[in-house]
Structures are given as C-alpha cells and as structure tokens.
Design an enzyme around this catalytic site. Structure first.
Site, short mmCIF file in Angstrom:
data_model
loop_
_atom_site.label_atom_id
_atom_site.label_comp_id
_atom_site.label_asym_id
_atom_site.label_seq_id
_atom_site.Cartn_x
_atom_site.Cartn_y
_atom_site.Cartn_z
N SER A 143 -6.54 -1.47 6.99
CA SER A 143 -7.57 -0.31 6.51
C SER A 143 -6.92 -0.44 4.75
O SER A 143 -6.10 -0.89 4.14
CB SER A 143 -6.83 0.81 7.28
N ASP A 144 -8.01 0.49 3.77
CA ASP A 144 -7.05 1.13 3.26
C ASP A 144 -5.85 1.90 3.74
O ASP A 144 -6.50 3.01 4.20
CB ASP A 144 -8.44 1.39 1.77
N TRP A 145 -5.68 2.43 2.24
CA TRP A 145 -4.74 3.54 1.94
C TRP A 145 -5.11 5.14 2.57
O TRP A 145 -5.63 5.53 2.47
CB TRP A 145 -4.09 4.36 0.60
N ASN A 146 -5.06 5.02 3.89
CA ASN A 146 -5.68 5.97 5.13
C ASN A 146 -6.71 6.04 4.99
O ASN A 146 -7.78 7.46 5.30
CB ASN A 146 -4.77 7.58 4.50
#
Ligand code: BGC
Length: 755
Positions: free
Chosen positions: A288-291
């Site tokens: 994923s990207d950050w969160n």
C-alpha cells in the site's frame, strides 16, 4: 486468473521448474517456491498477518528501537517489514531479534525511499529523464543500490512512473514527465539499475514501481486529489510505464493514494487483479502507500478496518504500509467470512517469495556488513557520476547570439553571479524534499558543491574577475540585498542570475497554484535584465515554471533543475563549455498557468488553434496556444541539421515493419550530443488519435561536420492503439512519421498501412 491459480497448483505440487514468477527469474535464491510453501505451512494466522504489516522507522515518526515497542512487536511476529529506518546498528539489532527471538525466524525486509541517490545525491528524477540517457540513468540507480544495500536497505520505493501533465503537482519532480514512451524507457532503466541481474546479490535492491495508478492526474494538481479519466486514456497515457516496469521484472508495486474513477486505488480490483496480475501476468508484491488502506475509510469507501482490510486484500493488495489496518482488521475480516484463508495465504506467499528472492532467508545479514558499508558509501567515483548526470540533465532553453559558453578570451572581463541560489548554504536547496526536509535525512549542506563555490574559481582560472552576490528571500532582507544585487550587476560586464525554487518545495504534498518564479524572483529577473548586460538565467527548479518576461528578454536561459551534490561543478562544466548541454525537456513548459494542462500528445480540435484573439477558433483571446517551450526541446552549443525522411516505400502491409531513415549532421563547430526523436501520427484510425506520439529516440554524439544515418522501425506495437472498447487494434490507412530534435521542429514523412 485461471492461469494464475493453476500455476500455483503446479508449484505446490512441487513441479518447480515450471514456476517462474516474473520477478523471481532475476534471483539466484535456490528452490524458491518449495521453500515458500514449506515456510507458509508452519505459520499461524497471527504470524501470517504480521508478515503483511510494514511499520515506519525512525525518520518519519520517531518510532524506534528503544523508544517504543518496535522490538517487542518484532519479537511477537507482528512485523514483516520496516520502512524508512536510517540507523545501521539498529537495523542489525532488529534483524537479530527477528531471526533469533521469534518462533520462526523470518527475516525483516527494510524499505527506503531511494529517490535520487541514497548517500550520494544525484539530480532529481525529472532532471535525469531530461538527459534522455538510459545508460546514465541505469548507472545512477546502480550506485544508489550499491549504497542503499551497503547500509542495510533491501528495497527502494522507486521508480515513480506516474505520467503527469500538471506542473502544479509537486511530485512531477519524481517522475519522468508527460510522455508514456519516454516514461517506460526510464522505468526500465531504473529497475535494471536497482535490481541488476540478481536480486539475491548483496549489492542489489528490489524496486517498487509506484503509484498504481493515475496519481499524476490529480485534479487541479492538488496533492492526493481525485482522478477521473476514461479507461481508454488510462490505457494510453498512464499504464504503459507500469506495464514496462512489470515486464522489466519490478519486484514490487505500490498502490496510489488517489481515487481513480470512483474507486480508491488500493482497493481497485480491476487495476490490481484484472490488469496487473491477470492480464500482465505479474506476480510480485503489492504494497500500500502510506496508510492508503486506512484512507479508504476517509474516502468514504470502507466503513472500518475490517471493511477496508477485506476490500484491499480482495482487490489484490498484499502489504500494509504504516497504517496498521490489516493488524486491526484482517483477522476479523476472515472471521466474518469477508476474506478467505487462501486469499491471506496468497498475500503472505508474495511477501515470503520477495524475501527469499532477496536472499534474506539464506543470509539475513548479507546487507548488514559493516566493512562493506565503510567501503561503499559516498565513494569519490560516485560523485563523478553525479557530476556527469547533473551536467547531462541541464536543458539550454535559449542562447541568443551564442552568449554561452563562456570562453577564455571573451570580450567580458567582469562577471557577476547573483541570486538567492548563487551560493545558498541552506540544506533546503539544490536537492528535493526526499533528501532534505522534515528532519528526514542526515544530509548537511556542506556536501553540496554550491554554484558559486565551483563557478567562481572556474571562471577566475579563465581570467575573469568574479563577484558573488546573494539575495536573501526572506522579506526582511530582500529589499536591501536587492539593491546590492543591482549595484553588482551594474559593475559587471556579464551577469549570471541563479533563480528558482527551494529544494524543500519539491516533492510530495508540495502542490502550488502559481508557476511564476516564487518569492518575487520574476521581479529580480526583470530588474537585472533591464540593465541590458549580457545575462544568463540559471534556474534551479523541480517543475516547469513561468517566466514570461525573461523568456522574451534574457538572452540565455539554462534549466539546471535540482542537480544534487555536484550542482556547482556541473553548472561550471556547462557554462564554460566543458560539457555541451544535451538535455531535452521531458515536460512542456507553459507560457502561463492558464494553459495547464498543456502537453504535446493532445488530440486535435476541429478548429484552427493558432490564431490568438479570434473567435470560433480553438484558442485563447489573451494568449497563444503554443507553450513557452515544447516537449523534447533543448539547445546545444552546436547545431544539427536533419535530412528529409527516407521511407523504403509508401504502402506497407499491416504485418510489415516501417523503416524511417534520417541523416543528422553536426553543422556547428563543437562536438555535441543530440536526442533524435521519432513521432508518429495516425490520421485515419477509428478514433481520434494524438497529433504526435513519441515512438522512439536515440541519443547520439557527433563531431563537428560528422553525419550519422539512423533508422527507426515502426511496427504494430507502435502503430496500434487502445480503442474505447479497450481493444488493442491497428487500423489501415494514412500515417505520418516525424523525426527531429524536439516535438515541434520535425521532418515529416507519410505512409499508408494496407490490409
Ligand atoms: C509516498 C510514497 C512513499 C511512502 C514512503 C508516501 O507518502 O506517497 O511514494 O514511498 O510515503 O515514504
């Protein structure tokens, strides 16, 4: 999908010779699939979910060994990966805990944003793309991988391959510009550089192609904003570099933050499972990207952690970066019947395969060797490549009267170097957000060779008298410095203005609503420019900027981008002619913000577009339609001429390859490099096609008077297109081929494809 799962079955039956997932072909790690299956069989559900959890290290959040429960979580098998950790000794400590103090001893994988170098800082990626030199880009990433791997990093979150046409978006600095063809070639070169030929080698790192997908098209250039585009456009302009990266064996991909056509990209099954995994047969790890799993809840597309976990995993995403959503929601999603054990296992398999490919199970400390670290980081020869790269990235936009290069015996005696970026000692300049700001990196400004620091002695050695005058951008001192700068310019015979953007203002969440030179620098340019001294404007920038007055009135303009550690040396090399500039713009420079988005590969309207101020045409009342500088543009200290295009015939069968031949001659007095560009236009397809599409380029070096004949080959893969039913096809009919040194000044040839 059928192929995919039957492949799995074959693998689990032990017929491993048949199992070669795309990225695993590039590792020497032995018996990969059987070891993955054996490992998986031993794991509890909690241990599996732990492997899908990636947590941030010291630089982003302060989370660290010693000041929180990071080690306790590793010990409890709740963490599979740590990102953005800078401390070598602590990485050794964390790996030791993962190996020796957990039930199964599964190694951690350390990820880091190695965006334009790791310790030795190179020009920003957009600048690198401006070199159009794929061999150079590969060498840069090889060095970045040498350094990062020697410092214990296994995995970079690069390349960013997001095509973008909007300079307001701060992240244009991190990509390769507006063109999918150039972007694809850059993506391949960067992946080759990072991953080498063997992921398990101690000096290679895994690439992560990001952000899948559409992020470069955020509305209004506003960071993290919505993206809405037709699936046809997505196929045509956004996906090609991702496909090229998948084919080049990118070991991982990253989701994008944005919502694409209504669906948050992290839970977009069509993108991840249907296109990437099934259609492209890519079998790597999707992080994923950050969160970004957690942000699906903020988007209003998931109710809670359970719902978000179920939607993201089902879509085909595997690892949760920094959000903890899977930690909190995946087990309950399984219990609620929203995901299956098989789906979780599949994601865990990809994480394990990734770690096996990197050789981590065979030697978890392979990347944690103190001696190699001492011998590798910031080696002097890396600086030499940084200097070459910075010089080759610079783009000469204007050079009236051959003002540049500055040579010995010139009629000038006194040169004034002036401007906020003439000699900035701030650690916020000449690099980017990724290497500066937010206390994220340990770099200090002393590592950067500043412009004046190198340019002044270089010019003095040539016999010039040189003054350096800084202009502070702070409102308190601006007026004072400004009059000092005018005096300095008056006293000189020639002026070099160093203007631009702060490095810290480049990158993620650095969107802007104005493209004018910031901090009133257009005023500096015009006041100094009006003194009518021979003047050079050097720009340190990370995106196309608008400088209308200077464009018309300053005789020489050089785009230096954010050049990295070797800024000053590279600038001196170019301004004194030691290096003949050969960079070409990877992104159109508009005349004004009002023209954005402006890009070369647009469709034609049904109306004429050149007549400014006329109604019933497709233009503006107050501006020409033409950009300030087109895609592919850049001057040299020499000149090149192009012959007409030779085509063997005028009609080709659709299965045949068209060969377009051109002869390029260096018609000037110095050796130079030229980026020869090949574009096509399909004039009679079943849908409207762009007025130009880049389909090939070659960078060649020619001595004065030397000629070279080049042949560009065009086949169905270049002449076909995705139609609006998402079918790849090629239509018979008329085409044009264009060859030249930028997207506007081109020789043209015509041919027809027939059944
Ligand atoms: C960025 C990614 C980056 C990640 C880790 C995110 O905010 O969008 O590109 O790799 O942070 O630093």
């Amino acid at each position: 999908m059928i192929l995919h799962s039957s492949l799995r079955t074959i693998c689990s039956l032990g017929l491993f010779a048949l199992c070669t997932p795309a990225f695993a072909q590039k590792t020497s790690a032995p018996n990969l699939e059987s070891r993955v299956e054996a490992q998986l069989a031993k794991m509890t559900l909690e241990e599996k979910i732990g492997q899908l959890n990636q947590v941030p290290g010291d630089i982003s959040t302060g989370t660290d060994v010693g000041n929180d429960d990071l080690l306790a979580k590793i010990r409890a098998s709740q963490i599979g990966s740590v990102l953005s950790h800078t401390n070598f000794q602590k990485k050794i400590m964390m790996q030791r805990v993962a190996m020796n103090e957990t039930r199964l001893g599964i190694p951690l994988v350390f990820g880091f944003d190695v965006i334009h170098g790791y310790k030795t800082i190179f020009p920003i990626p957009l600048a690198q793309a401006a070199s159009w030199d794929m061999g150079l880009i590969e060498r840069i990433e090889r060095i970045a991988a040498e350094e990062a791997s020697a410092d214990g990093q296994h995995w970079t979150f690069a390349p960013m391959v997001d095509v973008s046409r909007d300079p307001r978006w701060g992240r244009v600095m991190e990509g390769a510009g507006e063109d999918p063809f150039l972007g694809s070639r850059v993506a391949e070169a960067r992946i080759r550089g990072f991953q080498g030929t063997d992921l398990a080698a101690a000096n290679t790192i895994a690439a992560c192609t990001k952000h899948f997908a559409g992020y470069g098209f955020v509305e209004a250039g506003r960071e993290y904003n919505t993206v809405d585009m037709s699936p046809q456009r997505l196929r045509e302009f956004v996906l090609p570099p991702f496909k090229a990266a998948a084919d080049a064996g990118s070991a991982s991909f990253m989701n994008a933050f944005n919502v694409l056509n209504g669906v948050p990209a992290s839970m977009d099954k069509n993108l991840i499972t249907n296109i990437l995994r099934t259609e492209w047969k890519w079998e790597g790890l999707m992080v994923s990207d950050w969160n970004s799993f957690g942000e699906t809840i903020v988007h209003g597309a998931a109710e809670d952690d359970l719902d978000a976990s179920a939607k993201c995993l089902t879509a085909g995403s595997d690892m949760d970066m920094a959000g903890g959503t899977f930690q909190r929601g995946l087990k309950s999603a399984l219990e609620a019947g929203r995901v299956t054990q098989a789906q979780i296992d599949e994601a865990v398999r990809r994480v394990l395969r990734f770690k096996f490919s990197l050789g981590l199970f065979d030697d978890p400390n392979k990347y944690l060797n103190q001696q190699r670290r001492d011998e590798t980081l910031e080696r002097p020869e890396f600086r030499a490549v940084a200097r070459e790269a910075a010089a080759k990235s610079m783009v000469l936009l204007k050079n009236d009267g051959g003002l540049l290069p500055i040579t010995e015996g010139s009629r000038f005696k006194k040169i004034a170097i002036i401007g906020p970026y003439a000699d900035s000692k701030s650690n916020k300049d000449y690099m980017s957000f990724w290497t500066l700001g937010l206390g994220m990196r340990e770099y200090d400004s002393t590592k950067v060779v500043r412009p004046a620091q190198a340019l002044k002695p270089a010019l003095e050695e040539m016999g010039f008298e040189v003054t350096v005058t800084e202009i502070c951008l702070d409102a308190n001192c601006f007026e004072k410095d400004y009059s000092v700068a005018i005096d300095a310019a008056r006293a000189a015979d020639m002026v070099i203005m160093c203007l631009g953007e702060r490095g810290i203002n480049c990158g993620e969440s650095r969107s802007v609503t104005s493209l004018e030179l910031p901090y009133d620098q257009n005023r500096i340019a015009s006041v100094l420019g009006r003194l009518s001294k021979p003047t050079v404007m050097v720009l340190f920038n990370s995106r196309p900027l608008v400088f209308d007055w200077a464009r018309e009135n300053i005789p020489a303009i050089l785009v230096a981008w954010q050049p990295g550690f070797e800024t000053g040396n590279a600038l001196a090399d170019v301004l004194t002619g030691k290096v003949n500039p050969s960079g070409k713009l990877p992104l159109t420079f508009p005349r004004s913000l009002g023209q954005v988005p402006i890009y070369y590969n647009h469709l034609n309207t049904g109306r004429p577009q050149e007549q400014q101020g006329q109604v019933w045409t497709s233009g503006y009342l107050d501006s020409p339609v033409e950009p300030a500088y087109p895609f592919g543009f850049g001057l040299s200290y020499t000149t090149f001429s192009y012959s007409g295009i030779k085509l063997a015939k005028s009609r080709y069968k659709m299965t045949e390859t068209v060969e377009a031949i051109v002869t390029i001659t260096n018609t000037g007095r110095v050796a130079g490099e030229e980026v020869v560009q090949c574009y096509i236009r399909d004039l009679s397809a079943d849908i409207a096609r762009p007025v130009k599409e880049l389909k090939g380029f070659e960078k060649i070096k020619l001595a004065p008077g030397e000629s070279r004949e080049l042949t560009f080959r065009l086949s169905e893969k270049d002449l076909g297109y995705w139609n609006n039913e998402l079918v790849w096809k090629m239509d018979p009919g008329k085409f044009q081929v264009f060859l030249g040194g930028d997207s506007k000044n081109l020789k043209v040839g015509a041919f027809e494809m027939v059944r």
